[in-house]
Design a protein around this motif. Structure first.
Motif, PDB file in Angstrom:
ATOM      1  N   ALA A  82     -10.386  -1.793   4.692  1.00  0.00           N
ATOM      2  CA  ALA A  82     -11.342  -1.033   5.417  1.00  0.00           C
ATOM      3  C   ALA A  82     -12.620  -0.672   4.408  1.00  0.00           C
ATOM      4  CB  ALA A  82     -10.831   0.259   5.925  1.00  0.00           C
TER       5      ALA A  82
ATOM      6  N   TYR B 230      -8.354   8.685  -3.205  1.00  0.00           N
ATOM      7  CA  TYR B 230      -7.409   7.605  -3.431  1.00  0.00           C
ATOM      8  C   TYR B 230      -7.555   6.213  -3.189  1.00  0.00           C
ATOM      9  CZ  TYR B 230      -4.732  11.985  -4.618  1.00  0.00           C
ATOM     10  OH  TYR B 230      -4.371  12.975  -5.220  1.00  0.00           O
ATOM     11  N   HIS B 231      -8.476   6.313  -2.212  1.00  0.00           N
ATOM     12  CA  HIS B 231      -8.793   4.945  -1.253  1.00  0.00           C
ATOM     13  C   HIS B 231      -9.037   3.681  -2.518  1.00  0.00           C
ATOM     14  CE1 HIS B 231     -10.961   2.777   2.144  1.00  0.00           C
ATOM     15  NE2 HIS B 231     -11.203   1.907   1.208  1.00  0.00           N
TER      16      HIS B 231
ATOM     17  N   ALA C  41      -1.744  10.849  -2.712  1.00  0.00           N
ATOM     18  CA  ALA C  41      -2.319   9.317  -2.145  1.00  0.00           C
ATOM     19  C   ALA C  41      -1.590   9.286  -0.941  1.00  0.00           C
ATOM     20  CB  ALA C  41      -1.908   8.379  -3.195  1.00  0.00           C
ATOM     21  N   ALA C  42      -0.519   9.601  -0.691  1.00  0.00           N
ATOM     22  CA  ALA C  42       0.295   9.236   0.594  1.00  0.00           C
ATOM     23  C   ALA C  42      -0.016  10.211   1.813  1.00  0.00           C
ATOM     24  CB  ALA C  42       1.759   9.440   0.462  1.00  0.00           C
ATOM     25  N   ASP C  43      -0.981  11.192   1.594  1.00  0.00           N
ATOM     26  CA  ASP C  43      -1.514  11.928   2.457  1.00  0.00           C
ATOM     27  C   ASP C  43      -2.526  11.344   3.361  1.00  0.00           C
ATOM     28  OD1 ASP C  43       0.378  14.072   2.001  1.00  0.00           O
ATOM     29  OD2 ASP C  43      -0.802  14.827   0.410  1.00  0.00           O
ATOM     30  N   LEU C  44      -3.108  10.251   2.505  1.00  0.00           N
ATOM     31  CA  LEU C  44      -4.478   9.682   3.104  1.00  0.00           C
ATOM     32  C   LEU C  44      -4.280   8.321   3.531  1.00  0.00           C
ATOM     33  CD1 LEU C  44      -6.584  11.529   0.544  1.00  0.00           C
ATOM     34  CD2 LEU C  44      -6.789  11.643   3.027  1.00  0.00           C
ATOM     35  N   PRO C  45      -4.967   7.743   4.633  1.00  0.00           N
ATOM     36  CA  PRO C  45      -4.910   6.147   4.599  1.00  0.00           C
ATOM     37  C   PRO C  45      -6.127   5.753   4.112  1.00  0.00           C
ATOM     38  CG  PRO C  45      -6.228   7.464   6.547  1.00  0.00           C
ATOM     39  CD  PRO C  45      -5.586   8.409   5.382  1.00  0.00           C
ATOM     40  N   PHE C  46      -6.352   4.491   4.184  1.00  0.00           N
ATOM     41  CA  PHE C  46      -7.662   3.851   3.781  1.00  0.00           C
ATOM     42  C   PHE C  46      -8.670   4.287   4.965  1.00  0.00           C
ATOM     43  CE2 PHE C  46      -5.396   0.372   1.934  1.00  0.00           C
ATOM     44  CZ  PHE C  46      -5.634   0.482   0.566  1.00  0.00           C
TER      45      PHE C  46
ATOM     46  N   GLU D 126       0.874  -1.226  -0.102  1.00  0.00           N
ATOM     47  CA  GLU D 126       0.156  -0.044   0.034  1.00  0.00           C
ATOM     48  C   GLU D 126       0.947   1.250   0.078  1.00  0.00           C
ATOM     49  OE1 GLU D 126      -2.379   0.480   3.466  1.00  0.00           O
ATOM     50  OE2 GLU D 126      -2.790   2.728   2.965  1.00  0.00           O
TER      51      GLU D 126
ATOM     52  N   ARG E 167       0.999   4.127  -2.795  1.00  0.00           N
ATOM     53  CA  ARG E 167       0.761   5.522  -2.445  1.00  0.00           C
ATOM     54  C   ARG E 167       1.791   6.521  -2.849  1.00  0.00           C
ATOM     55  NH1 ARG E 167      -4.037   6.514   0.506  1.00  0.00           N
ATOM     56  NH2 ARG E 167      -4.869   4.430   1.161  1.00  0.00           N
TER      57      ARG E 167
END
Ligand SMILES: Cc1cc2nc3c(=O)[nH]c(=O)nc-3n(C[C@H](O)[C@H](O)[C@H](O)COP(=O)(O)OP(=O)(O)OC[C@H]3O[C@@H](n4cnc5c(N)ncnc54)[C@H](O)[C@@H]3O)c2cc1C
Ligand code: FES
Ligand code: FES
Lengths: 161, 787, 261
Positions: free
Chosen positions: A159, A140-141, B717-722, A123, A127
Motif C-alpha cells: 500500500a 511501523y509501515h 508493529a503488530a497493532d497496525l496494518p500497512f 509481514e 510485526r
C-alpha cells in the motif's frame, strides 16, 4: 570495580566497571558508542538492542560484567567494510524506515537478528518479531516494508506506493 | 540539474546515514569534560504541603556538589503561559505561577521540589534519597467535575480550579440554543477524549555549560523550538540576557508536542552549571517522562448536533471540560480553545456553532498540545456525533457527510466557527475514498469475517484542520503572546554551495532533505550542494520552531522568500557581469541570460563574483550573497481528508484488529511524497493508538496508574496494518508561495473517530445496541459494552 | 540501582556457596534488572547463573520426562523443546525476542509473577521443580503472587515436565506489558486433564478444577459450556474487570482444548 574485556564490533576492548554498570552504559559512556540508545526503564522499548554472541539482547537489561569475554555488535559496526550502508541499513534509507532516528539502531539490530534466523519473513512475522521495539514516529509501515525489502522481497505492491 | 531531486521528488533522506550508523548526536550523547549530573527529588503525592526540606544529610553524601530547592528560585520568574484566554464574562484566565522547583506545595506526582548535582547520576540519586522532605499529603483533586464544584484548590491563591470559562462564538450562543430547541432531530453524545502521554522514544534531556569568562551559557536540550526556549528563559524565568544564552537542540528523538515547551529542568541545569562551575546534565528516565512531560487531550465533552430530517446540519453545540493539569504549560490554554473551538465546523456548512470550554486545574501533570492539539478533539466530537446521527436517521455515513460538505466552488469559505478556509474539495476526497474502499466488496468481506466468528465494521470519517500556525496578527487578537512567523537565512558561499539557516527544527520531519529540494529547484542547482542548519540559536536569525504542521508552510515560505531575494540580487550582479540592464536578465535552470541572446552566466560564477567583487558596482550592490526573510502567514492552512477503516472484532474477547486503513489526504502541494506518506503513517499510528490502546489514568489519589510501558499501551508493529495512502486530490494553499498545507498532524486528527466508527459499526452488525464506547477501545471495554 | 558485586560461578555448588547473606541469584535479569533500577531491591551481591553449564539445555530423561535446565533461556526452550510442542510454543511467546534470549525458566518460576507464562505450563503439565537441595511438585511450589516454596538462596537447577498426550497454551495478552492477562495451559494426561490458569487471579497461578473434571470426562470444548468461573478473587485493573478475566479464562480454556495437540 571489576575488570572486563570483550570484543565490540570486532575490536578488543577492556574497562573497569561496577557491578551495577549496565552494558548500555559501558558502551555509551566508557566506549563512547552512543548509537545504542536508552528509551525506557522497563526493558520494553528496544532502543538499546545490540547483539551479544550473535543474539539480540537489550543492553539496558544486562550488566557489563555479564558481557565479559563476549562478542558484542552494535549499530556502529553494521556498515559494510568500505563504510557504505549494509543491506538492512540501505533498505531503511530507501524506504524511509526512520524519522527521528532514535529507535533506529535498535530496529536495525533487531531486523538483523530476525533475518539471520528467518531470511524471508512474512509481514506478520516481522510485526510479531518487533514486539520489543517501539517506534513512535513511523507507524511501523516503512520499517516493516524496509525489512521485507532487505530480505529480497518485492515490496512494490505494498500500500501507499 | 534539479529535476531529479527537486520539488516533488521522492528523494531519500540524507540525514538517515548518520542515524543508521549510530552517528546521530542526541542531547544525552554529548559529554563534556568534568560534566556533573542532576537528579530531581519528585513528589510521591499528588497534592502536598511542603513543611520542610532538610538537605544536610544529602549534602554530605559522596560526590554531591550542590543541592537546590524551591527556595533558590523564589526570586526568579515562573514559566509563563503563552496565550491569554478571556472567559465569557471578560475576565482574564487564572495564571498561577509555575516555578522552577515547587515551593510551598507540590501539585502533582512527579512535581520536582529539589535537585541534587553530583559527580555521577547514581550518586545524585543516592543523595536524593537522603533528602528529608516533610510533605503533608492533602486530598488530591483529580476529577474535573469535582474540581469545579469543590473548595479544595490546586492553587490556593486563585480560589478556584477553573482557569477559564470560554465561549466560542459567544454571540452565537442564543442562536444555537434556539436552533437546537426547534430542530426536527437532535443527536446528543457524551464522550471522553482520553488523556495521552506523548512518549517520544527519546526522553527529555538537558545539558548546560557556563562560561565564567564572559558570563555566558550554552544549553543543549531536547527542544522542538530552541528560540522560544531561549526567549522564555531570558525574558521570564532566569533573566539571562538572550545575547548570553545559546540554546542548541541537536538531533531530537521525536517530540509530538511534548518538546515544544520550556520545562523547569532546563532552568535548573543552567543555574546549576553556574553554581558548580561545570557542565551539568539531566536526562529523564521513562518514569520521569510519564510523570512530567506535558500530556495531551483529556477532554470530557457533551456535543449536540441539530439537523433536519434529511440530515442537513443546523447547529453544533459543545460543552467541554479540558484538563490543564497542575500548572499551565506554554500552549495549554490555546489548545482546547483556538485550536479546538475554531474547528468545530468540520468540513461542513453549518449555520451556527457554539462551543463552551472550561479549563480545569487538577493535581495531575500539565496537559498541552500533543500531535494534532485541539483538532483531534474537535474532529472526534464532530465525526462521532455525525456517525451517530446518520444511524439514527438511517442515512449512509458517506451520504450524510456529502449532504453537508462545503462545495469546491464555495471556497474561500468563511465557516461558522470563525475560520476562513482558503481551499479544499471535500467531495473529491470522499469520492476518492469511496473508490479505494471498495464498498461493493464489503459485504463479502464482512461475510468472510463472520465465517471466522468475527464481526466486521467499516468506519468513515472526514476532517479539516487548521495548521501552518499561524498569522501573528490574528493570533495576537486571539490572545497569543508570541508571533508565529518564521525565519530563514540563505547563505550562498563563494564557491556556489549554500547553507540555509532555518528557524524550524527537524526531529524526524526530514527538513535536511526536503528544504534543499525546494531551493535546489528554485536556483537550478544540485540539492546536494545545500546544507540545512537548524536548532542552534547562535547560528539562526530566529525561529518559532516545529509544531502545528508549520515547518514547510511557514518556515519553508520564509526560505522561499529569502531565496527570491538571492535571485533578485544575483540577477543584478549577473546583469553587471553581462553588461546588460537587470530587467533584461532572466534566470532559469541555474543560469542568468540576457533575453533573446545567448549571453549567459551561471549561478556559480555570480556567487564567486559576489565574494570576489573585482570590477564590481560597489556603489549599487553590496558584496556577498546572503539574504534573510521573515515570513508571517496570511492565514492558517487547511489540510483535509477522508479516512476509512475496517476492523474485525472478536465477540468472545472484545479484541479489535485493524484490517485495513485508508487515508486520503489533501495536504496541498507535495514537496516529497515519501516524507508526506511517512508523516501520515506516523500520525495514523498515534491516532489508532489513541482509539484502541493508549490512555493515561490517574487514580483518585492522583497516582498515575499508567506510569510505564507495563500499563500504558504503546502501539506496536503488530497493532497496525500497512496504511493505504492517497495524496492525489490537491487543492493548493492559496496564500503561501509553495501552495503547501502541512501533513504532520493529519493522521492523528483523522484516525481516532474512523476507528471508533468502525468498531461501533461492527458491533451493530452483530446485533449489539452499542452507540459509543470511550477510547481507548481495549478488549475489556469492548467486551463490557457488548454485555 | 544501589551498588553490588557480581559473581559468575561455573558450578551449582559454587553458586550455592556464594548465595549467602544479602546475595541474590541472577538469571537472565529480565525481571531483576528492571526491579533493581527502581531501587526496589538492594542485594549486596548478585550471583549470575548464566555461566553454569550443568543448568543449561533441554533433554529427555530416562523416564521420558522433558528436562529443562534452570538457566535455560526461553529462546532455547522454544527451539529445543520440540518433543513437547505446547511448551515450546509457550516459550516462543514470552516477551519479545531479546527478552527470550536472556530470560530463563528458573528466573520466571522463582519470580512467580501472577501474569507469567511458565507457571501455567509447570502447574498444567504437573512438572517437578528440581533445586540444589530437593525436588518440589508443581502443586506444592506456587504460593500466591510472587511467592514460592523456595527457601532463601535455593536455586532452581532443573524443571522436569511429563510430556502430556495433548496440550496447548492460550495466552490473551495484557496489551501494554504483553504478559498474560489470561493464560490457560490445558494438558491431557494419563491421569486426567489438568487446566492451569495464569494472569487472572489475585492468588497467582491456579488449577481450574471444575474444568479439569468436565474435560476429563469429555475432552472437547463443549464440555465447558455449562461452567463459569467465579469473578471473586480475579484481578480487576484498568485492563479488565474481574468478570472479564473470569470470562476470558473460559474462552481461552476452550481455545486451548480445540488447539491441543
Ligand atoms: C519486556 C518483557 C516482557 C516480558 N514478557 C513476559 C511474558 O509475556 N511472559 C512471561 O512469563 N514473562 C515475561 N517477561 C519476564 C521474563 O520471562 C523474565 O525472563 C522472567 O520472568 C525472569 O527470568 P530471568 O531469568 O530473567 O530472571 P531474573 O530477572 O534474573 O530473576 C528473577 C528472580 O528470580 C531469581 N532467580 C533467577 N534465576 C533463578 C534460579 N535459577 N533459581 C532461583 N532463583 C532464581 C532472582 O533472584 C530473581 O529474584 C517479560 C520480561 C520483559 C522484560
Ligand atoms: S532502553 Fe528500553 S528496552 Fe532497553
Ligand atoms: S523513528 Fe522516531 S521513534 Fe522510530
Amino acid at each position: 570495580m571489576t575488570d572486563i574485556s570483550m570484543t565490540v564490533n570486532g575490536k578488543a576492548v577492556s574497562g573497569s566497571v561496577e557491578g551495577r554498570t549496565l552494558l548500555v552504559d559501558f558502551l555509551r559512556n566508557d566506549l563512547r558508542l552512543t548509537g545504542t540508545h536508552v528509551g525506557c526503564d522497563t526493558s520494553q522499548c528496544g532502543a538499546c538492542v545490540v547483539h551479544v554472541d550473535g543474539l539480540a539482547v537489550k543492553a539496558c537489561t544486562m550488566f557489563a560484567a555479564e558481557a565479559d569475554g563476549a562478542e558484542v555488535a552494535t549499530i556502529e559496526g553494521q556498515a559494510n567494510a568500505d563504510g557504505s550502508l549494509n543491506v538492512i541499513q540501505q533498505a531503511f534509507q530507501d524506504h524511509h524506515g526512520l524519522q527521528c532516528g532514535f529507535c533506529t539502531p535498535g530496529m536495525v539490530m533487531s531486523a538483523a537478528a530476525l533475518l539471520k534466523d528467518n531470511p524471508k519473513p512474512t509481514e506478520a512475522e516481522i510485526r510479531d518479531y518487533l514486539e520489543g521495539n517501539i517506534c513512535r514516529c513511523t507507524g511501523y509501515h516503512n520499517i516493516v516494508k524496509a525489512i521485507m525489502a532487505a530480505s529480497g522481497q518485492d515490496v512494490g505492491a505494498i500500500a501507499a506506493e | 540539474m534539479p529535476k531529479d531531486g527537486g520539488i516533488g521528488a521522492a528523494t531519500t533522506r540524507r540525514e538517515d546515514v548518520r542515524f543508521l550508523t549510530g552517528k546521530g548526536t542526541y542531547t544525552d550523547d554529548i559529554q563534556r569534560f568534568g560534566q556533573a549530573a542532576a537528579v530531581f527529588a519528585r513528589s510521591q503525592v499528588a497534592n502536598g504541603l511542603i513543611k520542610s526540606i532538610d538537605t544536610s544529610a544529602a549534602a554530605a553524601m559522596p560526590g554531591v556538589l550542590a543541592i537546590f530547592t524551591g527556595d533558590d528560585f523564589v526570586d526568579v520568574g515562573g514559566n509563563p503561559a503563552g496565550w491569554l484566554i478571556n472567559s465569557r464574562d471578560g475576565e482574564p484566565m487564572k495564571e498561577p505561577k509555575r516555578p522552577v522547583l515547587a515551593h510551598g506545595k507540590v501539585r502533582h506526582v512527579g512535581d520536582a521540589y529539589a535537585a541534587v548535582i553530583a559527580e555521577t547520576a547514581e550518586q545524585a540519586r543516592d543523595a536524593v534519597e537522603a533528602i528529608e522532605a516533610d510533605i503533608e499529603e492533602l486530598p488530591a483533586i483529580v476529577d474535573m467535575a469535582a474540581a469545579l464544584a469543590g473548595d479544595n484548590y490546586v492553587h490556593d491563591e486563585i480560589e478556584t480550579n477553573q482557569c477559564f470559562d470560554w465561549g466560542w462564538i459567544e454571540d452565537n450562543r442564543a442562536a444555537v440554543d434556539e436552533a437546537i430547541k426547534n430542530a426536527p432531530h437532535v443527536t446528543t453524545l457524551e464522550l471522553v477524549n482520553n488523556r495521552l502521554v506523548p512518549n517520544a522514544v527519546e526522553p527529555r534531556s538537558s545539558m548546560a555549560e557556563y562560561n565564567a569568562s564572559d558570563d555566558s551559557y550554552v544549553l543543549h536540550t531536547t527542544s522542538q523550538n530552541p528560540h522560544l526556549t531561549r526567549l522564555l528563559i531570558s525574558a521570564f524565568v532566569l533573566g539571562i540576557p538572550e545575547n548570553k544564552l545559546t540554546v542548541i537542540a541537536p538531533d531530537v528523538g521525536g517530540g509530538f508536542g511534548s518538546k515544544i515547551y520550556h520545562y523547569g529542568e532546563e532552568a535548573l541545569v543552567l543555574a546549576a552549571a553556574k553554581k558548580v562551575g561545570r557542565p551539568v546534565r539531566w536526562t529523564a528516565d521513562r518514569t520521569e517522562s510519564f510523570l512530567t512531560d506535558a500530556h495531551g487531550r483529556d477532554h470530557v465533552t457533551k456535543i449536540e448536533l441539530a439537523c433536519d430530517k434529511d440530515g442537513k446540519f443546523l447547529a453544533f453545540r459543545t460543552e467541554t471540560m479540558a484538563n490543564v493539569g497542575a500548572y499551565l504549560s506554554n500552549f495549554s490554554t490555546a489548545t482546547p480553545t483556538f485550536l479546538h473551538g475554531t474547528l468545530m465546523a468540520g468540513n461542513y456548512t453549518v449555520p451556527v456553532i457554539y462551543t463552551n470550554v472550561k479549563a480545569v486545574f487538577t493535581n495531575t501533570a500539565p496537559v498541552d498540545a500533543y500531535r494534532g492539539a485541539g483538532r483531534p478533539e474537535a474532529t472526534f466530537s464532530i465525526e462521532r456525533v455525525i456517525d451517530k446521527a446518520a444511524r439514527e436517521l438511517g442515512i449512509d455515513p458517506m451520504e450524510i457527510r456529502r449532504r453537508n460538505f462545503i462545495k469546491a466552488d464555495q471556497f474561500p469559505y468563511a465557516g461558522a466557527a470563525g475560520l476562513e478556509y482558503d481551499s479544499g474539495d471535500y467531495h473529491a476526497l470522499m469520492d476518492k475514498l469511496e473508490q479505494k474502499v471498495d464498498r461493493a466488496g464489503f459485504a463479502a468481506r464482512r461475510a468472510a469475517s463472520e465465517a471466522k466468528g468475527k464481526l466486521r465494521g467499516l468506519g468513515i470519517n472526514t476532517y479539516v484542520e487548521a495548521c501552518g500556525i499561524a498569522p501573528s496578527n490574528l493570533v495576537g487578537v486571539l490572545g497569543s503572546r508570541v508571533g508565529l512567523y518564521d525565519a530563514a537565512t540563505v547563505r550562498v558561499n563563494a564557491t556556489g554551495n549554500l547553507a540555509i539557516m532555518v528557524g524550524a527544527h527537524s526531529h524526524g520531519q526530514g527538513h535536511e532533505t526536503v528544504f534543499p529540494q525546494i531551493v535546489g529547484e528554485m536556483l537550478g542547482i544540485d540539492p546536494a550542494s545545500i546544507e540545512i542548519v537548524h536548532g542552534d540559536t547562535s547560528k539562526i536569525p530566529f525561529g518559532m520552531g516545529t509544531y502545528g504542521s508549520r515547518s514547510l508552510a511557514v518556515c519553508g515560505s520564509a526560505m522561499v522568500r529569502a531565496t527570491e531575494k538571492i535571485i533578485a540580487k544575483a540577477s543584478k550582479i549577473a546583469a553587471h557581469m553581462l553588461e546588460a540592464s537587470a530587467e533584461d536578465v532572466e534566470f532559469a535552470d541555474g543560469a542568468f541570460t540576457v533575453k533573446g541572446t545567448d549571453k549567459s552566466v551561471g549561478f556559480g560564477e555570480v556567487a564567486l563574483k559576489a565574494y570576489i567583487p573585482h570590477e564590481f558596482p560597489i556603489e549599487d550592490i553590496e558584496p556577498g550573497l546572503e539574504e534573510t526573510a521573515f515570513y508571517d502567514p496570511a492565514n492558517f492552512t487547511y489540510p483535509a481528508g477522508a479516512y476509512a477503516c475496517e476492523v474485525e472484532v472478536d465477540p468472545d474477547t472484545g479484541q479489535v484488529s485493524i484490517e485495513r486503513f485508508i487515508a486520503v489526504d489533501d495536504v496541498g502541494n507535495v514537496m516529497n511524497p515519501i516524507i508526506v506518506q511517512g508523516q501520515i503513517h506516523g500520525g495514523v499510528g498515534q491516532g489508532v493508538g489513541q482509539a484502541l490502546l493508549e490512555g493515561a489514568v490517574y487514580d483518585s489519589e492522583g497516582q498515575l496508574l499508567t506510569g510505564s510501558y507495563m500499563d500504558y499501551t504503546m502501539p506496536r508493529a503488530a497493532d497496525l496494518p500497512f496504511v493505504e495512502i492517497d495524496n492525489s486530490c490537491v487543492t493548493p494553499c492559496t496564500h503561501n508561495p509553495l501552495g503547501v498545507k502541512g501533513c504532520g498532524e493529519a493522521g492523528a486528527i483523522g484516525s481516532p473517530a474512523t476507528v471508533v466508527n468502525a468498531v461501533v459499526d461492527a458491533l451493530q452488525s452483530g446485533g449489539k445496541d452499542v452507540t459509543h464506547i470511550d477510547m481507548p477501545l481495549t478488549p475489556g471495554r469492548v467486551w463490557a459494552a457488548m454485555q | 540501582m544501589y551498588a553490588f558485586e557480581i559473581e559468575r560461578p561455573e558450578t551449582v555448588a559454587d553458586a550455592a556457596a556464594a548465595l549467602t547473606g544479602e546475595a541474590q541469584a541472577l538469571g537472565g535479569g529480565q525481571t531483576l534488572i528492571p526491579t533493581l533500577k527502581q531501587r526496589l531491591a538492594s542485594p549486596e551481591k548478585l550471583v549470575s547463573l548464566a555461566g553454569i553449564a550443568e543448568m543449561k539445555g533441554v533433554c529427555t530423561g530416562d523416564d521420558g520426562r522433558l528436562c529443562v535446565g534452570g538457566a535455560t533461556t526461553h529462546a532455547t526452550v522454544a527451539a529445543e523443546a520440540g518433543s513437547f510442542p505446547a511448551l515450546a510454543e509457550l516459550a516462543s511467546h514470552i516477551g519479545d525476542p531479546a527478552v527470550r534470549n536472556r530470560g530463563t525458566i528458573g528466573g520466571s518460576l522463582a519470580n512467580n509473577d501472577p501474569a507469567a507464562c511458565y507457571p501455567a505450563a509447570v502447574l498444567g503439565a504437573g512438572a517437578t521443580i528440581v533445586t540444589n537441595t530437593r525436588e518440589i511438585a508443581a502443586d506444592d511450589f506456587f504460593d500466591g503472587m510472587f511467592t514460592t516454596a523456595l527457601n532463601e538462596g535455593e536455586i532452581i537447577t532443573e524443571v522436569k515436565f511429563p510430556v502430556a498426550q495433548k496440550a496447548n497454551y492460550q495466552k490473551f495478552v495484557q496489551p501494554a506489558s504483553r504478559f498474560a492477562m489470561v493464560g490457560v495451559f490445558v494438558a491431557q494426561t494419563a491421569e486426567g486433564v489438568r487446566v492451569a490458569v495464569t494472569g487472572a487471579s489475585e492468588g497467582g497461578v491456579f488449577r481450574w478444577s471444575e474444568a479439569e473434571a468436565a474435560l476429563s470426562a469429555n475432552f472437547d470444548a463443549s464440555a465447558l459450556d455449562g461452567l463459569s468461573l467465579d469473578a471473586d478473587g480475579m484481578i480487576g485493573d484498568l485492563h479488565g474487570s474481574p468478570a472479564y478475566r473470569a470470562h476470558l479464562v473460559k474462552v481461552m480454556t476452550g481455545r486451548a482444548v480445540k488447539a491441543a495437540a
